[in-house]
Design an enzyme around this catalytic site. Structure first.
Site, PDB file in Angstrom:
ATOM      1  N   VAL A 146      19.996   2.151   4.019  1.00  0.00           N
ATOM      2  CA  VAL A 146      19.456   1.155   4.940  1.00  0.00           C
ATOM      3  C   VAL A 146      20.344  -0.088   4.933  1.00  0.00           C
ATOM      4  CG1 VAL A 146      17.075   1.933   4.648  1.00  0.00           C
ATOM      5  CG2 VAL A 146      17.983   0.182   3.109  1.00  0.00           C
TER       6      VAL A 146
ATOM      7  N   ASP B  65      22.798   0.747  -2.677  1.00  0.00           N
ATOM      8  CA  ASP B  65      22.653  -0.131  -1.521  1.00  0.00           C
ATOM      9  C   ASP B  65      22.445  -1.587  -1.910  1.00  0.00           C
ATOM     10  OD1 ASP B  65      23.098   0.754   1.013  1.00  0.00           O
ATOM     11  OD2 ASP B  65      21.044   1.304   1.468  1.00  0.00           O
TER      12      ASP B  65
ATOM     13  N   TYR C  17      -0.315 -22.032   0.448  1.00  0.00           N
ATOM     14  CA  TYR C  17       0.127 -23.401   0.174  1.00  0.00           C
ATOM     15  C   TYR C  17       1.018 -23.899   1.312  1.00  0.00           C
ATOM     16  CZ  TYR C  17      -1.614 -22.534  -4.542  1.00  0.00           C
ATOM     17  OH  TYR C  17      -2.408 -22.230  -5.609  1.00  0.00           O
TER      18      TYR C  17
ATOM     19  N   ALA D 267       0.959 -17.887  -0.506  1.00  0.00           N
ATOM     20  CA  ALA D 267       1.249 -18.022   0.926  1.00  0.00           C
ATOM     21  C   ALA D 267       0.445 -19.145   1.568  1.00  0.00           C
ATOM     22  CB  ALA D 267       0.976 -16.704   1.640  1.00  0.00           C
TER      23      ALA D 267
ATOM     24  N   SER E 268       3.726  -7.431   1.988  1.00  0.00           N
ATOM     25  CA  SER E 268       4.867  -7.471   1.068  1.00  0.00           C
ATOM     26  C   SER E 268       6.147  -7.046   1.753  1.00  0.00           C
ATOM     27  CB  SER E 268       4.628  -6.531  -0.122  1.00  0.00           C
ATOM     28  OG  SER E 268       3.864  -7.143  -1.117  1.00  0.00           O
TER      29      SER E 268
ATOM     30  N   ASN F 177      26.771  -0.436   4.436  1.00  0.00           N
ATOM     31  CA  ASN F 177      27.785   0.479   3.909  1.00  0.00           C
ATOM     32  C   ASN F 177      27.704   1.875   4.516  1.00  0.00           C
ATOM     33  OD1 ASN F 177      25.393   1.297   2.811  1.00  0.00           O
ATOM     34  ND2 ASN F 177      26.031   1.157   0.677  1.00  0.00           N
TER      35      ASN F 177
ATOM     36  N   GLN G 130       0.860  -1.180   0.000  1.00  0.00           N
ATOM     37  CA  GLN G 130       0.000   0.000   0.000  1.00  0.00           C
ATOM     38  C   GLN G 130       0.901   1.235   0.000  1.00  0.00           C
ATOM     39  OE1 GLN G 130      -2.998  -0.609   3.230  1.00  0.00           O
ATOM     40  NE2 GLN G 130      -2.399  -2.723   3.021  1.00  0.00           N
TER      41      GLN G 130
ATOM     42  N   ASP H  59       9.442 -10.928  -8.031  1.00  0.00           N
ATOM     43  CA  ASP H  59       8.709  -9.675  -7.862  1.00  0.00           C
ATOM     44  C   ASP H  59       8.742  -8.845  -9.143  1.00  0.00           C
ATOM     45  OD1 ASP H  59       7.867  -7.042  -6.521  1.00  0.00           O
ATOM     46  OD2 ASP H  59       7.999  -8.350  -4.776  1.00  0.00           O
TER      47      ASP H  59
END
Length: 475
Positions: A147, A107, A234, A232, A284, A143, A68, A98
């Site tokens: 993040v 990053d 399964y 998910a 996600s 690094n 979202q 994805d």
């Protein structure tokens, strides 16, 4: 759209090829069977459904990126403690199944390995941002910039199965999962979901048999119960629900008996397209925390099945029921044996303990084919445009109190009117799904969007009226 035809491992493939008007893709899941995606006439489909070598025939539907929009995460799952102990995922390979990964992100580029495109664009570079965001949570490098990911020395691979709008056909997704297994990668992170698909299930079973740890987002249909999305849902897949920075279950998170573990998914700050960063909400965002945790465990010598059990054993009990949190909220350090997982020191709660908390459609349609049709329209049509996503976001924000009122007054004029609108929308959604005409699909989408807004308006006005009357009567 076309269809996908699954056949047994040792027969039927030639019949399917001969029956196809055109073949889009062939998939080989080893002993599980094979599948052909393409276009078939109605007569061919009828004949194939009666062919003893054909295991299934299904429409080639789509799944969507489960996000979202709206920071924190690594400390909550104790990945920083794992890093301090030298556990960084070095040697593990994670496929982010994805929208691709930004190849030039500062990053991520040091950790990028191979990639493959299954959407037809010819490049696995991210043209949406969703996959890049998930990749950063898995393995953004340490690094001193931007993040850091849960497994900052794991190798990332991009299986691009979702297009620039965050949507992907079943066969694209199945092909990305198959590729992940065939490359011998350790973890498959799937921040996507939708209705059940036989070809995706084949791919999941194949990857599981090849020793891939599969992790997937539970879905963003909450507050709701027994509403976990596929893949998910399964059993071969670790289903992940979403929590917020207070360790409360995120309001949008799908829940159900398939939930295996929870992880931060609200207000997650991570890498984004064009070398940038963004804060997003969704299961996600929770999924790649767990995929990164699995990578750290596998890099430490665990098999996929061992890593799955260690994730369960190390999870912190955050005082939610199993349908909300599964075994608990991810704790990477505890899964490594560096500390003990926390236990619940309060009362256990479930997402629907208050008796309400559903969405308008759930309150009027229940868990039914009608609801499935509306979810398809929301995920495949409305969420494909910025305006549509904004409307869906509005619905998420204002729907729960309205839904509670409708559920408490099932025979009110408001509830009956809203139910009728919901049923008309479901019928139109089915018609939109069945048509191969883009013009007809677009026209139906316009009408559906208008009715969607009308349903919200009717429910909201009725909720206001009923609430006012109850306050007056209670005064």
């Amino acid at each position: 759209m076309g269809h996908v035809v699954g056949v047994v491992a040792d027969g039927g493939l030639g019949d399917v090829r001969a029956a196809a008007e055109s073949v889009r893709r062939e998939l080989d899941f080893g002993s599980i069977g094979k599948a052909v995606a393409g276009r078939f006439s109605e007569a061919a489909i009828e004949a194939l459904e009666n062919n003893p070598n054909v295991r299934y025939v299904e429409e080639n539907g789509t799944m969507e990126a489960l996000a979202q929009s709206t920071p924190y995460g690594i400390e909550t799952v104790r990945a920083d403690v794992a890093h301090d102990g030298g556990y960084t995922g070095d040697g593990a390979d994670v496929a982010v199944i994805d929208t691709g990964i930004d190849e030039d992100h500062p990053d991520l580029e040091a950790n990028l390995g191979a990639g493959a495109d299954f959407t037809g664009t010819g490049s696995w570079d991210d043209d949406n941002g969703h996959g890049t965001h998930c990749a950063g949570t898995v393995a953004a490098v340490d690094n001193n910039e931007g993040v850091v990911g849960v497994a900052p020395e794991a190798t990332l691979h991009a299986a691009k199965v979702l297009d620039s709008q965050g949507s992907g056909y079943y066969d694209d997704i199945a092909a990305g999962i198959e590729w992940t297994a065939d490359q011998g990668y350790d973890v498959g992170s799937m921040s996507l979901g939708g209705s059940a698909s036989s070809v995706v299930e084949d791919a999941v079973q194949y990857a599981d048999s090849e020793g891939v740890l599969l992790v997937a987002a539970a879905g963003n249909d909450g507050p709701c119960s027994d509403c976990v999305s596929h893949p998910a849902a399964y059993p071969e897949v670790v289903a992940v629900s979403a929590t917020d920075e207070n360790d409360d279950l995120a309001s949008f998170s799908s829940t159900g008996p398939e939930i295996e573990i929870a992880a931060p998914g609200a207000g997650v700050y991570s890498t984004y397209n064009d070398g940038g960063y963004n804060t997003l909400d969704g299961t996600s965002m929770a999924c790649p925390h767990v995929a990164g945790g699995g990578a750290v465990l596998i890099a430490n010598g665990a098999s996929a099945s061992d890593a799955r059990q260690q994730l369960r054993d190390g999870a912190d009990d955050i005082c939610r029921c199993e349908a909300d949190q599964g075994y608990g909220r991810l704790n990477v350090a505890a899964s490594l044996g560096l500390e003990e997982p926390s236990t619940c020191d309060g009362e256990t709660a479930c997402q629907n303990d208050d008796g309400g908390g559903c969405y308008i459609t759930t309150a009027t349609a229940g868990e039914s084919d009608t609801l499935d049709s509306l979810r398809r329209f929301r995920d495949e049509s409305m969420s494909a445009t910025p305006i549509g996503r904004a409307l869906v976001g509005l619905y998420y924000r204002i729907s729960p109190p309205i839904a509670t009122t409708l559920a408490d007054h099932p025979n009110s004029l408001t509830t009956r009117a809203t139910r009728e609108i919901v049923e008309v929308c479901a019928d139109l959604s089915n018609r939109q799904d069945a048509t191969d005409s883009r013009a007809a699909s677009a026209s139906l989408g316009v009408v559906l969007t208008a009715l969607y807004l009308l349903g919200i308006a009717v429910g909201a006005s009725g909720h206001a009226g009923i609430s006012l009357r109850e306050r007056i009567e209670g005064a």
